[in-house]
Write a protein that holds these residues in place. Structure first.
Motif, PDB file in Angstrom:
ATOM      1  N   LYS A 182       0.621  -1.217  -0.140  1.00  0.00           N
ATOM      2  CA  LYS A 182       0.268  -0.038  -0.637  1.00  0.00           C
ATOM      3  C   LYS A 182       0.636   0.825  -0.315  1.00  0.00           C
ATOM      4  O   LYS A 182       2.351   1.068   0.246  1.00  0.00           O
ATOM      5  N   ASP A 183       0.488   2.725  -0.005  1.00  0.00           N
ATOM      6  CA  ASP A 183       1.172   3.924  -1.074  1.00  0.00           C
ATOM      7  C   ASP A 183       0.607   4.920  -0.544  1.00  0.00           C
ATOM      8  O   ASP A 183      -0.808   4.931  -0.495  1.00  0.00           O
ATOM      9  N   PHE A 184       1.212   5.666   0.042  1.00  0.00           N
ATOM     10  CA  PHE A 184       0.747   7.259   0.155  1.00  0.00           C
ATOM     11  C   PHE A 184       1.606   8.202  -0.183  1.00  0.00           C
ATOM     12  O   PHE A 184       2.668   8.129  -0.464  1.00  0.00           O
ATOM     13  N   SER A 185       0.720   9.527  -0.363  1.00  0.00           N
ATOM     14  CA  SER A 185       1.542  10.522  -1.110  1.00  0.00           C
ATOM     15  C   SER A 185       0.788  10.972   0.341  1.00  0.00           C
ATOM     16  O   SER A 185      -0.007  11.567   0.881  1.00  0.00           O
ATOM     17  N   ALA A 195      -2.001   5.936  -2.847  1.00  0.00           N
ATOM     18  CA  ALA A 195      -1.467   6.358  -4.008  1.00  0.00           C
ATOM     19  C   ALA A 195      -1.560   5.448  -4.956  1.00  0.00           C
ATOM     20  O   ALA A 195      -1.726   3.837  -4.124  1.00  0.00           O
ATOM     21  N   THR A 196      -1.103   4.765  -6.242  1.00  0.00           N
ATOM     22  CA  THR A 196      -0.736   3.581  -6.921  1.00  0.00           C
ATOM     23  C   THR A 196       0.121   3.218  -5.724  1.00  0.00           C
ATOM     24  O   THR A 196       1.838   4.372  -5.905  1.00  0.00           O
ATOM     25  N   VAL A 197       0.420   2.078  -5.757  1.00  0.00           N
ATOM     26  CA  VAL A 197       1.577   1.104  -4.924  1.00  0.00           C
ATOM     27  C   VAL A 197       2.925   1.611  -6.432  1.00  0.00           C
ATOM     28  O   VAL A 197       3.205   1.567  -7.261  1.00  0.00           O
ATOM     29  N   ILE A 221      -0.263  -9.105  -0.095  1.00  0.00           N
ATOM     30  CA  ILE A 221      -2.082  -8.589  -0.341  1.00  0.00           C
ATOM     31  C   ILE A 221      -1.264  -7.557  -0.996  1.00  0.00           C
ATOM     32  O   ILE A 221      -1.010  -6.177  -0.404  1.00  0.00           O
ATOM     33  N   LEU A 222      -1.684  -6.809  -1.889  1.00  0.00           N
ATOM     34  CA  LEU A 222      -2.024  -5.994  -3.102  1.00  0.00           C
ATOM     35  C   LEU A 222      -3.767  -4.545  -1.766  1.00  0.00           C
ATOM     36  O   LEU A 222      -4.652  -5.255  -1.228  1.00  0.00           O
ATOM     37  N   GLU A 223      -3.135  -3.082  -1.230  1.00  0.00           N
ATOM     38  CA  GLU A 223      -4.551  -2.562  -0.886  1.00  0.00           C
ATOM     39  C   GLU A 223      -3.998  -1.005  -1.451  1.00  0.00           C
ATOM     40  O   GLU A 223      -2.721  -0.508  -1.151  1.00  0.00           O
ATOM     41  N   PHE A 224      -5.724  -0.319  -2.015  1.00  0.00           N
ATOM     42  CA  PHE A 224      -5.349   0.797  -2.806  1.00  0.00           C
ATOM     43  C   PHE A 224      -6.687   0.969  -1.907  1.00  0.00           C
ATOM     44  O   PHE A 224      -8.298   0.683  -3.020  1.00  0.00           O
ATOM     45  N   GLU A 225      -7.162   2.108  -1.014  1.00  0.00           N
ATOM     46  CA  GLU A 225      -8.574   2.030  -0.739  1.00  0.00           C
ATOM     47  C   GLU A 225      -8.711   3.176  -1.399  1.00  0.00           C
ATOM     48  O   GLU A 225      -9.946   3.754  -1.186  1.00  0.00           O
ATOM     49  N   VAL A 232     -11.501  -0.776  -9.541  1.00  0.00           N
ATOM     50  CA  VAL A 232     -10.318  -1.494 -10.601  1.00  0.00           C
ATOM     51  C   VAL A 232      -9.015  -1.257 -11.428  1.00  0.00           C
ATOM     52  O   VAL A 232      -8.762  -2.005 -11.633  1.00  0.00           O
ATOM     53  N   PRO A 233      -9.690   0.220 -12.030  1.00  0.00           N
ATOM     54  CA  PRO A 233      -8.883   0.650 -12.715  1.00  0.00           C
ATOM     55  C   PRO A 233      -7.658   0.573 -12.499  1.00  0.00           C
ATOM     56  O   PRO A 233      -6.478   0.408 -12.538  1.00  0.00           O
ATOM     57  N   ALA A 234      -7.359   1.305 -11.528  1.00  0.00           N
ATOM     58  CA  ALA A 234      -5.914   2.133 -10.362  1.00  0.00           C
ATOM     59  C   ALA A 234      -5.905   0.555  -9.766  1.00  0.00           C
ATOM     60  O   ALA A 234      -4.278   0.725  -9.401  1.00  0.00           O
TER      61      ALA A 234
END
Length: 247
Positions: A182-185, A195-197, A221-225, A232-234
């Motif tokens: 998981k990623d933050f800006s 943010a996109t990982v 495990i991918l996580e994008f909230e 899905v696209p992100a």
């Protein structure tokens, strides 16, 4: 890396997709077939609901690798349904949290049930405002618990503490059972957003090197909230970036 071939996704990413057939479709469109199931898509306390949910996901071609993030309580009866779900799903991992005021009872219950059900528990480090978010607290817990309890490293929430995620990897390599990629800006006031990982603050190549150094073999495990109404696209972009870096 071999473990990236096991890349899964956290079901909270799809929190506005409530029907299981639609969830299966979205996960498959994301480009993965493994999932960590959260309470948005099941009531873990309702044991009768476990089998139908597990069957629906498995019939759709998904493997349930983990559940969570779940709070394990000192009360064994209250916590047991969480472990019953893992047994039903064949999952060998659960991401967890604990209430500080229930120490040490919640740790003893967690150890007992994890041993009984033969699974590992990964503490989720939920940022600088969470008591389980910092390295010293985690080290204190691991020093007084069995290897049944380890870390589910959330890389974005590690960044929230002001430390690189690699510090957690290096500190707890042997107890690192899973990674929430998981990623933050951050803006100039310290406010964060998903943010996109690999395109935010997270240094994916550095993370890859650190995981290699400790011989990580757990669950990625991918996580994008972000974009909950159309995730899905992100998530596809995240999968592409992760696989490119970890190829």
């Amino acid at each position: 890396m071999d473990y990236i071939s096991k890349l899964g996704v956290q079901s909270y990413c799809y929190r506005e997709i409530r029907q299981l057939p639609d969830l299966v479709k979205a996960v498959r469109e994301t480009g993965v077939d493994r999932i960590e199931l959260c309470g948005v898509h099941i009531d873990f306390n309702d044991i009768k609901s476990h089998a139908p949910v597990v069957n629906a996901l498995q019939e759709g071609g998904l493997t349930i690798v983990s559940s969570g993030v779940n709070r394990v309580f000192a009360d064994e009866a209250k916590s047991r349904p969480l472990f019953e779900f893992c047994a039903e799903a064949g999952a060998r991992l659960m991401s967890v949290s604990f209430n500080i005021h229930e120490l040490p009872g919640c740790l003893r219950t967690a150890e007992k049930l994890a041993e009984e059900y033969d699974i590992r528990l990964g503490i989720h480090n939920h940022g600088g405002y969470d008591w389980l978010g910092n390295i010293e607290t985690l080290r204190w817990i691991f020093n007084q618990t069995s290897p049944r309890i380890g870390l589910m490293l959330d890389t974005a929430w590690a960044l929230h503490t002001g430390q690189p995620a690699t510090n957690y990897v290096k500190a707890f390599g042997e107890r690192l059972y899973g990674v929430h990629l998981k990623d933050f800006s951050f803006d100039d006031k310290g406010k964060w957003r998903d943010a996109t990982v690999g395109q935010g603050t997270l240094d994916l190549p550095e993370l890859k090197r650190a995981l290699e150094e400790v011989g990580f073999s757990g669950e990625p495990i991918l996580e994008f909230e972000g974009d909950p109404s159309n995730p899905v696209p992100a998530l596809q972009k995240c999968v592409e970036e992760i696989r490119k870096v970890f190829a």
